[in-house]
Scaffold this motif. Structure first.
Motif, PDB file in Angstrom:
ATOM      1  N   LEU B 100       0.734  -1.214   0.116  1.00  0.00           N
ATOM      2  CA  LEU B 100      -0.037   0.156   0.117  1.00  0.00           C
ATOM      3  C   LEU B 100       0.861   1.244  -0.127  1.00  0.00           C
ATOM      4  O   LEU B 100       1.701   1.364   0.675  1.00  0.00           O
ATOM      5  CB  LEU B 100      -0.863  -0.034   1.149  1.00  0.00           C
ATOM      6  N   GLY B 101       0.561   2.178  -0.960  1.00  0.00           N
ATOM      7  CA  GLY B 101       1.412   3.365  -1.122  1.00  0.00           C
ATOM      8  C   GLY B 101       0.648   4.557  -0.247  1.00  0.00           C
ATOM      9  O   GLY B 101       1.239   5.286   0.539  1.00  0.00           O
ATOM     10  N   SER B 102      -0.531   4.915  -0.591  1.00  0.00           N
ATOM     11  CA  SER B 102      -1.242   5.705   0.185  1.00  0.00           C
ATOM     12  C   SER B 102      -2.765   5.198   0.267  1.00  0.00           C
ATOM     13  O   SER B 102      -3.240   4.449  -0.512  1.00  0.00           O
ATOM     14  CB  SER B 102      -1.107   7.119  -0.643  1.00  0.00           C
ATOM     15  N   SER B 150      -3.377   3.751  -3.388  1.00  0.00           N
ATOM     16  CA  SER B 150      -2.441   3.484  -4.511  1.00  0.00           C
ATOM     17  C   SER B 150      -1.835   2.306  -3.905  1.00  0.00           C
ATOM     18  O   SER B 150      -1.365   2.012  -2.645  1.00  0.00           O
ATOM     19  CB  SER B 150      -1.715   4.585  -4.602  1.00  0.00           C
TER      20      SER B 150
END
Lengths: 88, 169
Positions: B100-102, B150
């Motif tokens: 998970l990026g954001s 994201s």
């Protein structure tokens, strides 16, 4: 085309929001990866926000050119000139 | 809805395992556009024992994690150009992780023990190793959480360095 300084301020605002920085602390030639701590996913987030703000289409190859706020402005101006040429 | 991919097949695509592997099944998949996953969260899930002992509800981060897992499966299926009925190519374990990026999410209803949850993710922007997704976890007309996330595939060595400058610039 918006005034270059206006574009630059908007670009720095986007970078600041994604990187959680004070916009006034971002120099025009500050390196996104090395001075502002922008990693690859943050770079993509900046790219997506630029697309929304300026109504442009950018790709991952262009991300490699987005190394400083000034470089991003040049990229956006180049995009607009290319679109204008295609449409003329 | 029929099961497209079982949990055993999901395990071939993402490295998550008990107790954090949340998804039970993939129900729907449209290449590069949408994925729908399913999980049953029984009262015996360990997390309910501590959150909270007197009033068990699922921590919101678990819902976001479920959405991230669905998106990671989606990213892997896209990379394989997979279509229903095709053989899966097991993730070769080359150190690439979908993470998970954001996340920008809003929590709307709690998930209690013994709940069914659908995890839906729809692509808003696709890059070679990253996806921006509009996401929702729900059951029936009840939305538990919705928002945008994201996910990205990065090598575990990059995560260990806590920097991926070299992979991009």
């Amino acid at each position: 085309m918006q005034d270059k300084n206006q574009v630059l301020e908007k670009v720095k605002g986007i970078i600041a929001e994604v990187a959680e920085l004070d916009p006034s602390s971002i120099g025009n030639d500050a390196s996104l990866p090395y001075e502002l701590g922008v990693d690859s996913l943050m770079g993509l987030q900046i790219l997506v926000e630029l697309e929304k703000e300026f109504g442009v289409e950018l790709n991952e190859e262009q991300l490699l050119l987005m190394t400083t706020p000034n470089n991003i402005v040049a990229l956006l101006q180049g995009y607009e000139e290319t679109v204008a040429t295609v449409n003329s | 809805m029929t099961c497209l991919l079982s949990q055993n097949q999901i395990k071939q695509l993402i490295p998550h395992r008990y107790p954090i592997l949340i998804l039970d099944e993939i129900l729907e998949y449209t290449p590069s556009k949408r994925i729908l996953a399913y999980a049953y969260l029984g009262s015996d899930e360990q997390v309910f024992r501590g959150h909270f002992p007197s009033f068990p509800i699922l921590p919101g981060v678990f819902l976001v994690e479920g959405l991230a897992q669905a998106s990671s499966v989606f990213l892997e299926l896209n990379h394989q150009a997979w279509n229903p009925g095709n053989e899966l190519i097991p993730n070769p374990g080359n150190g690439m992780l979908g993470v998970l990026g954001s996340a920008e999410t809003r929590f709307k209803h709690p998930v209690f023990p013994d709940s069914e949850v659908f995890f839906e993710a729809v692509t808003t922007r696709e890059f070679s190793n990253s996806l921006f997704m509009k996401v929702r976890a729900y059951y029936g007309d009840k939305t538990f959480v919705s928002g945008t996330i994201s996910v990205t595939k990065v090598h575990q060595k990059v995560l260990a360095r806590n920097s991926d400058y070299e992979t991009i610039y």
